[in-house]
Design an enzyme around this catalytic site. Structure first.
Site, PDB file in Angstrom:
ATOM      1  N   GLY A  15      42.762  13.129  89.852  1.00  0.00           N
ATOM      2  CA  GLY A  15      43.621  14.304  90.080  1.00  0.00           C
ATOM      3  C   GLY A  15      45.043  13.856  90.402  1.00  0.00           C
ATOM      4  N   ARG A  76      40.266  11.720  83.888  1.00  0.00           N
ATOM      5  CA  ARG A  76      39.066  11.124  84.475  1.00  0.00           C
ATOM      6  C   ARG A  76      38.231  10.646  83.292  1.00  0.00           C
ATOM      7  NH1 ARG A  76      39.697  15.971  87.734  1.00  0.00           N
ATOM      8  NH2 ARG A  76      40.270  15.392  89.856  1.00  0.00           N
ATOM      9  N   ASP A 107      39.490   7.162  95.133  1.00  0.00           N
ATOM     10  CA  ASP A 107      38.330   6.272  95.182  1.00  0.00           C
ATOM     11  C   ASP A 107      37.772   5.909  93.809  1.00  0.00           C
ATOM     12  OD1 ASP A 107      38.026   5.698  97.778  1.00  0.00           O
ATOM     13  OD2 ASP A 107      36.543   7.255  98.217  1.00  0.00           O
ATOM     14  N   THR A 135      46.166  11.043  96.542  1.00  0.00           N
ATOM     15  CA  THR A 135      45.384  12.267  96.350  1.00  0.00           C
ATOM     16  C   THR A 135      45.788  13.271  97.416  1.00  0.00           C
ATOM     17  OG1 THR A 135      43.207  13.275  96.732  1.00  0.00           O
ATOM     18  CG2 THR A 135      43.444  11.021  97.462  1.00  0.00           C
ATOM     19  N   ASP A 137      43.989  15.251  98.790  1.00  0.00           N
ATOM     20  CA  ASP A 137      42.888  15.470  99.739  1.00  0.00           C
ATOM     21  C   ASP A 137      42.953  14.561 100.974  1.00  0.00           C
ATOM     22  OD1 ASP A 137      41.945  17.356  98.040  1.00  0.00           O
ATOM     23  OD2 ASP A 137      40.307  16.160  97.224  1.00  0.00           O
ATOM     24  N   ASP A 139      41.565  11.823 101.408  1.00  0.00           N
ATOM     25  CA  ASP A 139      40.166  11.507 101.741  1.00  0.00           C
ATOM     26  C   ASP A 139      39.752  10.084 101.347  1.00  0.00           C
ATOM     27  OD1 ASP A 139      40.264  11.862  99.018  1.00  0.00           O
ATOM     28  OD2 ASP A 139      38.430  13.041  98.884  1.00  0.00           O
ATOM     29  N   ARG A 181      37.511  19.417  97.984  1.00  0.00           N
ATOM     30  CA  ARG A 181      36.105  19.602  97.611  1.00  0.00           C
ATOM     31  C   ARG A 181      35.176  18.972  98.639  1.00  0.00           C
ATOM     32  NH1 ARG A 181      35.235  17.744  91.718  1.00  0.00           N
ATOM     33  NH2 ARG A 181      36.734  19.365  91.243  1.00  0.00           N
ATOM     34  N   GLU A 233      37.987  24.336 100.225  1.00  0.00           N
ATOM     35  CA  GLU A 233      37.124  24.537  99.052  1.00  0.00           C
ATOM     36  C   GLU A 233      35.679  24.054  99.294  1.00  0.00           C
ATOM     37  OE1 GLU A 233      39.047  22.123  96.184  1.00  0.00           O
ATOM     38  OE2 GLU A 233      37.654  22.610  94.572  1.00  0.00           O
ATOM     39  N   GLN A 262      48.844  23.684  94.546  1.00  0.00           N
ATOM     40  CA  GLN A 262      48.899  22.684  95.623  1.00  0.00           C
ATOM     41  C   GLN A 262      49.048  21.262  95.104  1.00  0.00           C
ATOM     42  OE1 GLN A 262      45.637  24.013  98.746  1.00  0.00           O
ATOM     43  NE2 GLN A 262      45.207  24.844  96.736  1.00  0.00           N
TER      44      GLN A 262
HETATM   45  O1  F6P Z   1      40.895  15.477  94.314  1.00  0.00           O
HETATM   46  C1  F6P Z   1      41.881  16.444  94.445  1.00  0.00           C
HETATM   47  C2  F6P Z   1      41.365  17.792  94.100  1.00  0.00           C
HETATM   48  O2  F6P Z   1      42.492  18.597  94.127  1.00  0.00           O
HETATM   49  C3  F6P Z   1      40.263  18.390  94.935  1.00  0.00           C
HETATM   50  O3  F6P Z   1      40.664  18.924  96.140  1.00  0.00           O
HETATM   51  C4  F6P Z   1      39.733  19.429  93.997  1.00  0.00           C
HETATM   52  O4  F6P Z   1      38.443  19.801  94.327  1.00  0.00           O
HETATM   53  C5  F6P Z   1      39.792  18.725  92.697  1.00  0.00           C
HETATM   54  O5  F6P Z   1      40.871  17.830  92.784  1.00  0.00           O
HETATM   55  C6  F6P Z   1      39.933  19.601  91.506  1.00  0.00           C
HETATM   56  O6  F6P Z   1      40.245  18.819  90.408  1.00  0.00           O
HETATM   57  P1  F6P Z   1      40.317  19.258  88.902  1.00  0.00           P
HETATM   58  O7  F6P Z   1      40.513  20.717  88.839  1.00  0.00           O
HETATM   59  O8  F6P Z   1      41.452  18.476  88.349  1.00  0.00           O
HETATM   60  O9  F6P Z   1      39.016  18.846  88.303  1.00  0.00           O
END
Ligand code: F6P
Length: 336
Positions: A15, A76, A107, A135, A137, A139, A181, A233, A262
């Protein structure tokens, strides 16, 4: 220092996060300053599989420090998870003569980097990889800060501040779902910064009566007529939470999901600065002959950690901020 490394690759994967461009810029400019050629790999690891690359010079990264997203695109890659996919990527590394790669992402990006570096070592070649955590997040277990988090917080806060105006006028309740997530950092920071009535995060099992209903009730008893519920989320769907609030206490909440907004926007000062430092350090780490490292924020400072070890690290979710939120918002007058 620097006599072995001639050419490095840089990529962004997973992301996107505001500040990735600033990190790419810092990598390119630092490398060029040391006489090291820099190749941008487009679309993350999949670009390495398909040989999708671009030569980067100092001017190719001009005017990007202020831009969200990533000029290198991101993706990805499922194919890269398999040895056969990585074999193709190794072909590109050999073709381009890459001595090292700086991988900017989360990660999953770093796991890919480590797998690539190990597989290439098995074939008798050496490729040093260095990871930069990015990221929204926040995280990543080994690093207390990841590029993009601050900007994403500020973006969500701006949305919620606007919502607050209309919620106040109509004496309504808002349920806002922020990204995350698996992590509640964004929700908790944002919730604290806007003085949310309730914040739901995946790190704390939700007791609806205690965490939502009772908080709204107490707010009402304290004289509040508008309420803000912030949910990560990963802690539940804002629509379901709104419906449940309606069923249990008769309020009719409005739901807002800022979603991928965001992830965009011009990076904040903190993200530009962190990205610049991390990009600079990543290249210097490669120049020092160190491979399989992650640049991480530890105790307020940057350090390079062994990638394998760093990937096993976890960081304790800092619940002290939750305590602050409880004391300052819910223990106070409840008017956010
Ligand atoms: O990892 C970042 C993030 O924004 C998460 O918070 C979210 O769940 C996810 O990416 C959504 O990613 P995408 O819509 O690109 O699959």
């Amino acid at each position: 220092m620097g006599d072995k490394i001639k050419r490095i690759g840089v990529l962004t994967s997973g992301g996107d996060a505001p500040g990735m461009n600033a990190a790419v810029r810092a990598v390119v400019r630092t490398a060029i300053g040391h006489g090291v050629e820099c190749i941008g790999i487009r679309r993350g690891w999949s670009g390495l599989i398909t040989s999708d690359f671009v030569r980067l010079d100092s001017s190719s990264v001009s005017h990007i420090i202020n831009r969200g997203g990533t000029i290198l695109y991101t993706a990805r890659s499922k194919e890269f998870m398999d040895a056969a996919g990585r074999e193709k990527a190794i072909g590109t590394c050999k073709l381009l003569g890459l001595d090292g790669i700086v991988a900017i992402g989360g990660d999953g990006t770093f796991r890919g980097a480590l797998a690539l570096s190990r597989q290439i070592a098995e074939s008798g070649h050496k490729l040093d990889v260095v990871g930069i955590p990015a990221t929204i997040d926040n995280d990543i277990g080994c690093s207390y800060y990841t590029i993009g988090f601050d900007t994403a917080c500020n973006t969500a806060i701006e949305c919620i501040d606007k919502l607050r105006d209309t919620m106040q006028s109509h004496e309504r309740c808002s349920v806002v779902e922020v990204m995350g997530r698996h992590a509640g950092y964004l929700a908790l920071y944002v919730g604290t910064a806007v003085g949310a009535t309730a914040v739901l995060i995946p790190e704390r099992p939700v007791d609806f009566e205690r965490d939502v209903v009772e908080k709204l009730r107490r707010a009402r008893l304290a004289g509040t007529t508008h309420y803000m519920v912030v949910v990560a989320e990963g802690a539940g769907s804002a629509f379901e939470i709104a419906e449940r609030i309606h069923e249990e206490i008769g309020i009719d909440p409005r739901v807002t999901v800022p979603g991928h907004i965001q992830r965009g926007g011009s990076p904040s000062a903190r993200d530009r600065e962190t990205a610049s430092r991390m990009g600079y350090m990543a290249v210097n780490t490669l120049l020092e002959g160190k491979g399989n490292r992650i640049i991480a924020v530890r105790k307020g400072h940057l350090s390079d950690l062994d990638m394998e070890e760093a990937l096993t690290m976890t960081k304790d979710f800092d619940m002290s901020l939750y305590a602050v939120l409880e004391a300052v918002t819910n223990g106070g007058a409840m008017n956010f």
